[in-house]
Design an enzyme around this catalytic site. Structure first.
Site, PDB file in Angstrom:
ATOM      1  N   LEU A 170    -130.729 -19.881 -14.667  1.00 29.27           N
ATOM      2  CA  LEU A 170    -131.902 -20.073 -13.820  1.00 29.27           C
ATOM      3  C   LEU A 170    -131.518 -20.259 -12.356  1.00 29.27           C
ATOM      4  CD1 LEU A 170    -134.179 -22.460 -15.919  1.00 29.27           C
ATOM      5  CD2 LEU A 170    -134.068 -19.960 -15.952  1.00 29.27           C
ATOM      6  N   CYS A 171    -132.424 -19.903 -11.484  1.00 25.96           N
ATOM      7  CA  CYS A 171    -132.194 -20.075 -10.044  1.00 25.96           C
ATOM      8  C   CYS A 171    -132.508 -21.509  -9.622  1.00 25.96           C
ATOM      9  CB  CYS A 171    -133.050 -19.079  -9.253  1.00 25.96           C
ATOM     10  SG  CYS A 171    -132.633 -17.369  -9.590  1.00 25.96           S
ATOM     11  N   GLU A 172    -131.888 -22.447 -10.306  1.00 27.45           N
ATOM     12  CA  GLU A 172    -132.026 -23.872 -10.011  1.00 27.45           C
ATOM     13  C   GLU A 172    -130.679 -24.527 -10.277  1.00 27.45           C
ATOM     14  OE1 GLU A 172    -134.522 -25.508  -8.753  1.00 27.45           O
ATOM     15  OE2 GLU A 172    -136.060 -23.947  -8.850  1.00 27.45           O
TER      16      GLU A 172
END
Length: 412
Positions: A336-338
């Site tokens: 995920l882009c987190e």
């Protein structure tokens, strides 16, 4: 160290049919846990476990629990619909900020309504009519401590009623014609101690005596709710449900029986305790990366197990493929882009090579159920390892068409 409930050979066999990532559940462990709980409270003739659906809302799992004489605790109409379609007769509806239509449906299917707020008594009466049985949720405020250890801070919790509201509530319900009464409370989450339930029970039993003396209401049941946790970390000692049951029995005999309340039924809602140790997230290593830290990238992400990202929770990880490998300090991460999409931070783990299978422990409760679709990642499959050693798919993985289903026809 934590020991997986199955072996590499079995999981490799499953992977030929069900690609990783997926949640795997152990039927034998689930049944044994339910039987141990029922035995621990067999001294109470009305005892019933109301499994918290929110922990693991999967029909195959709920049906196993039904076969083991468990009921269900629901928090929403969707969960109520599931319980009704599965044929459960013993259903508790513990909700908050609840729409009238959900109370109406709960009453329609015969679920026991557990009111979270004093104001809800008039609301339910006006909107759907009060049922014959009503439970009230208690919040004592302050802090909850065992000895010198503060376990939680009920005063900050949005759930439940004050002491005075509870007394006024039962008095009001009795005047309105309600026939049967219950008391419910939840003071601390995921406690790893055998003393929590007995201390909670002591407080609720004393309150039950006060309710009888001041309002004339005799409680039919007392619901100890959840809060009995699991040992997520390898150095933690697991709770002993037999000792917990005996601890509750002692305060029952000391407080309720001498005050003419020995016929009160005891209920529990042990979602985490019942299921967490009997589920695992199975994932494969897909990449390695080295910058300021060593990263092991897997095909699962916070979409499949949110607890570490949301709470910083610990879940033990075993490298099944290389269980005797050299230990290395790594971050185990998803895609995920987190930056909080991490299952472990600077964790000592057996060397994890691309293609290795990792077993993430204790995901049987609040694992799949907290899944979501951020970045367009899709929820994983669920698989049941049956008592006979065979496995079966109990929930398929989502497909892109599932993700797009609610926007088809809306400029798409």
């Amino acid at each position: 160290m934590k020991i997986p409930f199955t072996d590499l050979e079995t999981i490799e066999s499953i992977i030929t049919d069900v690609p990783t990532p997926f949640h795997l559940y152990d039927e034998k462990g689930i049944r044994n846990k339910a039987r141990a709980l029922n035995k621990a409270f067999s001294w109470n003739k009305g005892f019933k476990e109301y499994f918290a659906v929110k922990a693991t809302p999967t029909p195959a799992i709920l049906n196993i629990l039904k076969e083991e004489n468990c009921g269900l605790d629901c928090a929403t109409q969707t969960e109520l619909i599931m319980s009704h379609r599965l044929g459960f007769k013993d259903v508790m509806f513990s909700s908050n900020n609840t729409p009238a239509k959900e109370y109406a449906y709960a009453k329609e299917i015969g679920a026991t309504i557990n009111l979270d707020a004093y104001e809800m008594i008039s609301f339910v009466e006006e909107m759907v009519g009060l049922p014959e049985t009503v439970s009230l949720r208690y919040n004592p405020g302050g802090v909850f401590a065992l000895g010198t250890d503060i376990m939680d801070n009920p005063e900050e919790s949005k759930f439940g009623m004050t002491h005075q509201q509870i007394l006024k509530g039962f008095e009001k319900l009795a005047k309105k014609g309600v026939q049967h009464f219950g008391l419910h409370s939840f003071l601390a989450s995921n406690t790893v101690t055998n003393d929590y339930y007995p201390e909670l029970a002591k407080q609720l039993f004393q309150l039950a005596v006060e309710i009888k003396e001041k309002t004339g209401v005799r409680l039919d049941f007392i619901n100890l709710s959840g809060g009995v946790g699991v040992n997520y970390k390898p150095d933690e000692e697991a709770n002993d449900i037999a000792k917990i049951g005996k601890g509750v029995q002692k305060v029952f005999q000391d407080i309720l029986e001498p005050n003419g309340l020995g016929d009160v039924s005891i209920f529990t809602e042990l979602g985490r305790f019942m299921l967490a140790p009997h589920g695992a997230l199975i994932t494969k290593v897909v990449h390695r990366k080295e910058t300021y830290r060593h990263y092991v990238g897997v095909d699962a992400s916070a979409v499949n197990l949110l607890r570490p990202a949301m709470y910083g929770s610990y879940h033990h990880i075993t490298n099944l493929t290389n269980s005797n490998g050299k230990l290395e300090k790594v971050d185990v991460v998803g895609s995920l882009c987190e930056n909080n999409d991490k299952f472990a931070k600077e964790r000592s783990l057996e060397e994890a090579r691309v293609g290795d299978i990792l077993y993430i422990h204790d995901t049987g409760a609040h694992g799949f159920s907290m899944g979501y679709q951020y970045n367009g990642r899709l929820r994983s499959a669920e698989v049941l390892l049956q008592e006979n050693g065979k496995y079966r798919l109990i929930r398929r993985a989502e497909k892109p068409e599932d993700y797009f289903a609610t926007i088809e026809g809306f400029e798409f």
